[in-house]
Design an enzyme around this catalytic site. Structure first.
Site, PDB file in Angstrom:
ATOM      1  N   ASN A 138     -10.048  -0.410   0.299  1.00  0.00           N
ATOM      2  CA  ASN A 138      -8.593  -0.289   0.260  1.00  0.00           C
ATOM      3  C   ASN A 138      -8.087  -0.758  -1.105  1.00  0.00           C
ATOM      4  OD1 ASN A 138      -5.833  -0.531   0.564  1.00  0.00           O
ATOM      5  ND2 ASN A 138      -5.921  -1.718   2.458  1.00  0.00           N
ATOM      6  N   CYS A 197       0.816  -1.220   0.000  1.00  0.00           N
ATOM      7  CA  CYS A 197       0.000   0.000   0.000  1.00  0.00           C
ATOM      8  C   CYS A 197       0.845   1.264   0.000  1.00  0.00           C
ATOM      9  CB  CYS A 197      -0.927   0.012   1.206  1.00  0.00           C
ATOM     10  SG  CYS A 197      -2.031  -1.388   1.236  1.00  0.00           S
ATOM     11  N   HIS A 236      -3.561   6.998   3.539  1.00  0.00           N
ATOM     12  CA  HIS A 236      -3.922   5.736   2.892  1.00  0.00           C
ATOM     13  C   HIS A 236      -5.359   5.388   3.266  1.00  0.00           C
ATOM     14  CE1 HIS A 236      -3.898   1.801   1.322  1.00  0.00           C
ATOM     15  NE2 HIS A 236      -3.751   1.177   2.475  1.00  0.00           N
TER      16      HIS A 236
HETATM   17  N1  ACO Z   1     -18.633  -9.203   9.183  1.00  0.00           N
HETATM   18  C1  ACO Z   1     -19.053  -9.565  10.385  1.00  0.00           C
HETATM   19  N2  ACO Z   1     -18.239  -9.946  11.386  1.00  0.00           N
HETATM   20  C2  ACO Z   1     -16.919  -9.978  11.107  1.00  0.00           C
HETATM   21  C3  ACO Z   1     -16.417  -9.608   9.850  1.00  0.00           C
HETATM   22  C4  ACO Z   1     -17.331  -9.225   8.869  1.00  0.00           C
HETATM   23  N3  ACO Z   1     -16.931  -8.843   7.641  1.00  0.00           N
HETATM   24  N4  ACO Z   1     -15.067  -9.720   9.888  1.00  0.00           N
HETATM   25  C5  ACO Z   1     -14.742 -10.134  11.115  1.00  0.00           C
HETATM   26  N5  ACO Z   1     -15.858 -10.299  11.855  1.00  0.00           N
HETATM   27  C6  ACO Z   1     -15.979 -10.745  13.224  1.00  0.00           C
HETATM   28  C7  ACO Z   1     -14.754 -11.498  13.670  1.00  0.00           C
HETATM   29  O1  ACO Z   1     -14.853 -12.840  13.278  1.00  0.00           O
HETATM   30  C8  ACO Z   1     -14.831 -11.323  15.170  1.00  0.00           C
HETATM   31  O2  ACO Z   1     -15.764 -12.259  15.662  1.00  0.00           O
HETATM   32  P1  ACO Z   1     -15.442 -13.111  16.978  1.00  0.00           P
HETATM   33  O3  ACO Z   1     -15.282 -12.085  18.080  1.00  0.00           O
HETATM   34  O4  ACO Z   1     -16.646 -13.961  17.141  1.00  0.00           O
HETATM   35  O5  ACO Z   1     -14.173 -13.837  16.679  1.00  0.00           O
HETATM   36  C9  ACO Z   1     -15.463  -9.949  15.340  1.00  0.00           C
HETATM   37  O6  ACO Z   1     -16.039  -9.615  14.073  1.00  0.00           O
HETATM   38  C10 ACO Z   1     -14.490  -8.876  15.747  1.00  0.00           C
HETATM   39  O7  ACO Z   1     -13.346  -8.930  14.902  1.00  0.00           O
HETATM   40  P2  ACO Z   1     -12.161  -7.995  15.199  1.00  0.00           P
HETATM   41  O8  ACO Z   1     -11.005  -8.516  14.423  1.00  0.00           O
HETATM   42  O9  ACO Z   1     -12.011  -7.772  16.667  1.00  0.00           O
HETATM   43  O10 ACO Z   1     -12.653  -6.620  14.581  1.00  0.00           O
HETATM   44  P3  ACO Z   1     -11.846  -5.294  14.497  1.00  0.00           P
HETATM   45  O11 ACO Z   1     -12.582  -4.250  15.260  1.00  0.00           O
HETATM   46  O12 ACO Z   1     -10.376  -5.460  14.773  1.00  0.00           O
HETATM   47  O13 ACO Z   1     -11.988  -4.939  12.940  1.00  0.00           O
HETATM   48  C11 ACO Z   1     -10.771  -5.011  10.915  1.00  0.00           C
HETATM   49  C12 ACO Z   1     -11.459  -5.811  11.972  1.00  0.00           C
HETATM   50  C13 ACO Z   1     -11.782  -4.112  10.231  1.00  0.00           C
HETATM   51  C14 ACO Z   1     -10.147  -5.953   9.892  1.00  0.00           C
HETATM   52  C15 ACO Z   1      -9.675  -4.126  11.569  1.00  0.00           C
HETATM   53  O14 ACO Z   1      -8.863  -4.922  12.389  1.00  0.00           O
HETATM   54  C16 ACO Z   1      -8.831  -3.435  10.543  1.00  0.00           C
HETATM   55  O15 ACO Z   1      -9.279  -2.586   9.808  1.00  0.00           O
HETATM   56  N6  ACO Z   1      -7.513  -3.745  10.505  1.00  0.00           N
HETATM   57  C17 ACO Z   1      -6.617  -3.138   9.552  1.00  0.00           C
HETATM   58  C18 ACO Z   1      -6.879  -3.719   8.212  1.00  0.00           C
HETATM   59  C19 ACO Z   1      -6.146  -2.996   7.144  1.00  0.00           C
HETATM   60  O16 ACO Z   1      -6.171  -1.807   7.080  1.00  0.00           O
HETATM   61  N7  ACO Z   1      -5.534  -3.779   6.293  1.00  0.00           N
HETATM   62  C20 ACO Z   1      -4.897  -3.288   5.189  1.00  0.00           C
HETATM   63  C21 ACO Z   1      -3.578  -2.681   5.540  1.00  0.00           C
HETATM   64  S1  ACO Z   1      -2.831  -1.970   4.224  1.00  0.00           S
HETATM   65  C22 ACO Z   1      -2.268  -3.145   3.141  1.00  0.00           C
HETATM   66  O17 ACO Z   1      -1.113  -3.208   2.918  1.00  0.00           O
HETATM   67  C23 ACO Z   1      -3.211  -4.073   2.461  1.00  0.00           C
END
Ligand code: ACO
Length: 348
Positions: free
Chosen positions: A305, A135, A275
């Site tokens: 993203n 990214c 980003h």
């Molecule tokens: N829909 C419904 N529930 C979901 C989904 C979904 N799409 N995805 C995950 N969940 C559930 C999980 O399974 C978890 O359930 P559990 O508690 O029963 O296990 C629950 O939601 C909570 O998941 P968390 O991981 O705690 O959620 P969080 O608040 O951390 O959000 C997210 C997850 C959005 C992925 C966040 O961590 C995030 O944005 N991280 C950064 C991601 C990012 O920016 N990546 C790209 C980086 S740049 C690159 O180089 C690509």
């Protein structure tokens, strides 16, 4: 008439000037972007995996993303974005000396996507290569490209961030498939006598975090096999929480570094383009840096993203909509797999 370097208040703050830098300034003279026609909404995703619009919007801020057609590859998106930027710059392919494409989703391992773009846009004279900084790729590519302008090696460099992330997205994994989209953004780099363009850029990396966000197979470590396909190792794997935490810290640090180098306060920046990965990451960085809402440019709700294309698409939109006009100071900051991060300050 004194040279432009000595006339402008920001250029004397540029560290390259402080270190007796003798190069010429590098400006972004035009930008362009392209996203595929097909839109995938959160409602569409509700029919594909166990998720909800409410969950996706509240956790990420994303409402929809664009997805390329099966016969559309990264080089097709990149070439369309490039042609738009070239039209605005008033240049033809023959005038381009170098093409740099930043991507993690090349059309194929080789030839480079940049070479495929060269052919599509008729840039027969241009050297061409890809860079891979996930990214962070677009700012890495800007920083590489500007060296050739400053050193007077080339007159015109085309920098592109382009991705078909849908090709490495596991559409059965709700943890990741709601986050990504496809698209491309392009910038033309040239020296412009009346502007200083890229004042400074900063790049960083931490290879110890490589496994936190990766596509495990398909390279020399785990070549493609029936087994890797069956284990779904050709798709994005991510530890979301670890990525989130590092993204906030790294983008904050990167932004502070370029502000320090230019002796600028965040309040002097007209437009901040972070980003576009997650609205919560953007808000957390914005809060830590004291960025006002009217300074922030956000479009993650419409594209998700798009990795290396992310800030490039946002920059094009901000310019096209008049959010950025000549003379404005623009701060870009990015974070991605690797981990990698980067930032840049541009005088538009
Ligand atoms: N829909 C419904 N529930 C979901 C989904 C979904 N799409 N995805 C995950 N969940 C559930 C999980 O399974 C978890 O359930 P559990 O508690 O029963 O296990 C629950 O939601 C909570 O998941 P968390 O991981 O705690 O959620 P969080 O608040 O951390 O959000 C997210 C997850 C959005 C992925 C966040 O961590 C995030 O944005 N991280 C950064 C991601 C990012 O920016 N990546 C790209 C980086 S740049 C690159 O180089 C690509």
């Amino acid at each position: 008439m004194p040279p432009p370097e000595s006339r402008h208040p920001h250029f004397v703050k540029n560290p390259r000037a402080l270190y007796d830098f003798k190069g010429r300034p590098c400006a972004i003279t035009a930008v362009g972007s392209y996203v595929p026609e097909r839109i995938l909404t959160n409602a569409d995703l509700e029919r594909m995996v166990e998720t909800s619009d409410e969950w996706i919007v509240s956790r990420t801020g994303i409402r929809e993303r664009h997805v390329a057609a099966p016969d559309e590859a990264t080089s097709d998106l990149a070439a369309k974005a490039a042609l738009r930027a070239m039209e605005r710059a008033g240049i033809t392919g023959d005038q381009i000396d170098l093409i740099i494409v930043a991507t993690v989703t090349p059309d194929m391992p080789f030839p480079s996507t940049a070479c495929l773009v060269q052919e599509k846009i008729g840039a027969r004279r241009a050297a061409a290569f890809d860079i891979e900084a996930a990214c962070s790729g677009f700012i890495y590519a800007l920083e590489i490209g500007q060296q050739f302008i400053q050193s007077r090696t080339y007159e015109t460099v085309l920098v592109i961030g382009a991705e078909k992330l849908s090709s490495v997205t596991d559409w059965t994994d709700r943890n990741t498939c709601v986050l990504f989209g496809d698209g491309a953004g392009a910038a033309i780099l040239q020296s412009r006598p009346d502007s200083h363009g890229l004042l400074t850029a900063y790049m960083g990396a931490d290879g110890s975090k490589g496994s936190v966000l990766c596509v495990p197979a398909g390279g020399s470590r785990q070549p493609s096999s029936a087994e890797t396909v069956q284990q779904r190792l050709h798709f994005i794997r991510m530890d979301g929480k670890e990525t989130f935490k590092n993204a906030v810290q790294a983008m904050q640090g990167a932004a502070l570094e370029v502000l320090r180098r230019c002796e600028l306060d965040i309040s002097e920046i007209t437009c901040v383009i972070p980003h576009q990965a997650n609205r919560r990451i953007i808000d957390a960085v914005g809060e830590r840096l004291g960025i006002r809402a009217d300074q922030l440019y956000v479009n993650v709700d419409r594209y998700g993203n798009t990795s290396a294309a992310s800030v490039a698409i946002a920059l094009d939109e901000a310019v096209a909509s008049g959010r950025i006009v000549r003379g404005n100071l623009v701060l870009l900051m990015v974070f991605g797999a690797g981990f990698t991060w980067a930032s840049a300050i541009i005088e538009w």
